[in-house]
Design a protein around this motif. Structure first.
Motif, PDB file in Angstrom:
ATOM      1  N   ILE A 112      -4.333   3.742  25.321  1.00 40.10           N
ATOM      2  CA  ILE A 112      -3.581   4.227  24.142  1.00 40.10           C
ATOM      3  C   ILE A 112      -2.022   3.708  24.564  1.00 40.10           C
ATOM      4  O   ILE A 112      -1.048   2.994  24.089  1.00 40.10           O
ATOM      5  CB  ILE A 112      -3.403   5.070  23.738  1.00 40.10           C
ATOM      6  CG1 ILE A 112      -4.864   5.461  22.612  1.00 40.10           C
ATOM      7  CG2 ILE A 112      -2.654   5.572  22.416  1.00 40.10           C
ATOM      8  CD1 ILE A 112      -5.664   6.516  22.742  1.00 40.10           C
ATOM      9  N   CYS A 113      -1.073   4.104  25.929  1.00 40.25           N
ATOM     10  CA  CYS A 113      -0.021   3.886  26.568  1.00 40.25           C
ATOM     11  C   CYS A 113       0.485   2.499  26.799  1.00 40.25           C
ATOM     12  O   CYS A 113       0.887   1.610  26.497  1.00 40.25           O
ATOM     13  CB  CYS A 113      -0.193   4.767  27.786  1.00 40.25           C
ATOM     14  SG  CYS A 113      -1.163   4.519  28.886  1.00 40.25           S
ATOM     15  N   GLU A 114      -0.980   1.470  27.374  1.00 41.63           N
ATOM     16  CA  GLU A 114      -0.755   0.068  27.198  1.00 41.63           C
ATOM     17  C   GLU A 114      -0.741   0.498  26.072  1.00 41.63           C
ATOM     18  O   GLU A 114       0.385  -1.307  25.769  1.00 41.63           O
ATOM     19  CB  GLU A 114      -2.096  -0.155  28.149  1.00 41.63           C
ATOM     20  CG  GLU A 114      -2.135  -1.595  28.603  1.00 41.63           C
ATOM     21  CD  GLU A 114      -3.036  -1.453  29.133  1.00 41.63           C
ATOM     22  OE1 GLU A 114      -3.162  -3.060  29.668  1.00 41.63           O
ATOM     23  OE2 GLU A 114      -4.076  -1.465  30.006  1.00 41.63           O
ATOM     24  N   CYS A 142       4.942   6.222  25.368  1.00 43.18           N
ATOM     25  CA  CYS A 142       3.332   6.009  25.985  1.00 43.18           C
ATOM     26  C   CYS A 142       3.519   7.401  26.175  1.00 43.18           C
ATOM     27  O   CYS A 142       2.215   7.973  26.140  1.00 43.18           O
ATOM     28  CB  CYS A 142       3.932   4.887  27.381  1.00 43.18           C
ATOM     29  SG  CYS A 142       5.142   5.633  28.459  1.00 43.18           S
ATOM     30  N   ALA A 143       4.297   8.518  26.572  1.00 42.10           N
ATOM     31  CA  ALA A 143       4.506  10.029  27.036  1.00 42.10           C
ATOM     32  C   ALA A 143       3.922  10.287  25.481  1.00 42.10           C
ATOM     33  O   ALA A 143       2.952  11.086  25.570  1.00 42.10           O
ATOM     34  CB  ALA A 143       5.870   9.990  27.188  1.00 42.10           C
ATOM     35  N   VAL A 144       4.293   9.755  24.433  1.00 41.76           N
ATOM     36  CA  VAL A 144       4.839  10.683  23.383  1.00 41.76           C
ATOM     37  C   VAL A 144       2.781  10.898  22.717  1.00 41.76           C
ATOM     38  O   VAL A 144       2.061  11.434  22.143  1.00 41.76           O
ATOM     39  CB  VAL A 144       5.216  10.268  22.025  1.00 41.76           C
ATOM     40  CG1 VAL A 144       4.719  10.858  20.371  1.00 41.76           C
ATOM     41  CG2 VAL A 144       6.884  10.539  22.027  1.00 41.76           C
ATOM     42  N   HIS A 149      -1.798  14.052  28.083  1.00 47.63           N
ATOM     43  CA  HIS A 149      -0.519  14.442  28.519  1.00 47.63           C
ATOM     44  C   HIS A 149      -0.480  14.312  29.950  1.00 47.63           C
ATOM     45  O   HIS A 149       0.470  14.977  30.898  1.00 47.63           O
ATOM     46  CB  HIS A 149      -0.029  15.797  28.358  1.00 47.63           C
ATOM     47  CG  HIS A 149      -0.261  16.543  26.985  1.00 47.63           C
ATOM     48  ND1 HIS A 149       0.215  16.081  26.062  1.00 47.63           N
ATOM     49  CD2 HIS A 149      -0.845  16.654  26.282  1.00 47.63           C
ATOM     50  CE1 HIS A 149       0.331  16.484  24.685  1.00 47.63           C
ATOM     51  NE2 HIS A 149      -0.848  16.507  24.698  1.00 47.63           N
ATOM     52  N   ALA A 150      -1.184  13.416  30.331  1.00 43.05           N
ATOM     53  CA  ALA A 150      -0.676  12.547  31.842  1.00 43.05           C
ATOM     54  C   ALA A 150       0.637  11.893  31.593  1.00 43.05           C
ATOM     55  O   ALA A 150       0.947  11.596  33.248  1.00 43.05           O
ATOM     56  CB  ALA A 150      -2.219  11.613  32.513  1.00 43.05           C
ATOM     57  N   LEU A 158      10.912  14.208  25.207  1.00 40.08           N
ATOM     58  CA  LEU A 158       9.590  14.003  24.341  1.00 40.08           C
ATOM     59  C   LEU A 158       8.492  14.382  24.606  1.00 40.08           C
ATOM     60  O   LEU A 158       7.405  15.312  24.022  1.00 40.08           O
ATOM     61  CB  LEU A 158       9.407  12.486  24.998  1.00 40.08           C
ATOM     62  CG  LEU A 158      10.626  11.784  24.403  1.00 40.08           C
ATOM     63  CD1 LEU A 158      10.655  10.275  25.163  1.00 40.08           C
ATOM     64  CD2 LEU A 158      10.591  11.883  23.378  1.00 40.08           C
ATOM     65  N   THR A 159       7.990  14.826  25.841  1.00 39.52           N
ATOM     66  CA  THR A 159       7.208  16.347  26.668  1.00 39.52           C
ATOM     67  C   THR A 159       7.595  16.649  27.597  1.00 39.52           C
ATOM     68  O   THR A 159       8.324  16.832  28.014  1.00 39.52           O
ATOM     69  CB  THR A 159       6.137  14.852  27.851  1.00 39.52           C
ATOM     70  OG1 THR A 159       6.427  14.802  28.847  1.00 39.52           O
ATOM     71  CG2 THR A 159       5.698  14.322  26.189  1.00 39.52           C
TER      72      THR A 159
END
Length: 161
Positions: A112-114, A142-144, A149-150, A158-159
Motif C-alpha cells: 500500500i505504501c508503494e 505512506c505512513a498515513v 503502522h510500520a 502524522l503518526t
C-alpha cells in the motif's frame, strides 16, 4: 555534551517499532533484542532502551557517528537524513501472515505504501517497505496509509513517532 548541528543533519534510527521485539514471548527474529550494545557504545547518551527493552534514539543528542549501527547484532540501526521524517520501523522479512503473528505492528509487505507514494520512494523489498531517502518528499502519505503502522513520522505529526 551538546553538539551544534547544521540542518539537514543525520541521526541514527532504529528500524523496530519496539512493541514486542525484546519481550520474552516475541518470536521476531528481525527486531531489537534489547542487548544494549548500542547504548553502551554511544558516548553521547543518545540511545536508551524503552520500557520494552528496545533501543530508542534521541536525535537531539545523536551526532551520527555510526557506532551504534556497527554495534547492533541485528543490523537494524542505520543513519538517516533528519530532513526526512518518515521512516520504516520494521525490517521483518516474513510474509504477511507470519509477520502478523509475530508482531502487531510488523510490516507485512502489502505494498500500500508503494502504491501511495507519488515520488516512487517506497519499495517493498524482502517483504518489508524500504524508503529511498534521496527520492522521499516526507509527505507522509505512506505512513498515513500503512495499515500496520510500520511506517512512522518521527515528528509525531502524522503518526506517533
Amino acid at each position: 555534551m551538546a553538539v551544534k548541528k547544521k540542518f539537514p543533519y543525520r541521526a541514527a534510527v532504529v528500524a523496530c517499532n519496539g512493541v514486542c521485539a525484546a519481550s520474552a514471548v516475541s518470536k521476531c527474529r528481525y527486531g531489537c533484542v534489547g542487548c544494549g550494545n548500542c547504548a553502551a557504545v554511544c558516548k553521547f547518551g543518545a540511545i536508551t532502551l524503552n520500557e520494552n527493552g528496545v533501543a530508542v534514539v534521541d536525535e537531539e543528542k545523536c551526532i551520527a557517528c555510526g557506532m551504534c549501527a556497527r554495534a547492533c547484532p541485528q543490523e537494524i540501526i542505520h543513519l538517516h537524513e533528519c530532513a526526512n521524517y518518515i521512516v520504516v520501523k520494521c525490517v521483518n522479512e516474513d510474509k504477511g501472515k507470519d509477520a502478523r503473528e509475530v508482531c502487531p505492528v510488523s510490516c507485512i509487505g502489502c505494498g500500500i505504501c508503494e502504491k501511495t507514494c507519488t515520488a516512487e520512494a517506497v519499495r517493498v523489498v524482502d517483504n518489508h517497505a524500504v524508503i529511498d531517502e534521496t527520492l522521499c518528499l516526507s509527505c507522509g502519505m505512506c505512513a498515513v496509509k500503512c495499515p500496520r503502522h510500520a511506517i512512522a513520522d518521527l515528528r509525531g505529526v502524522l503518526t506517533e513517532g
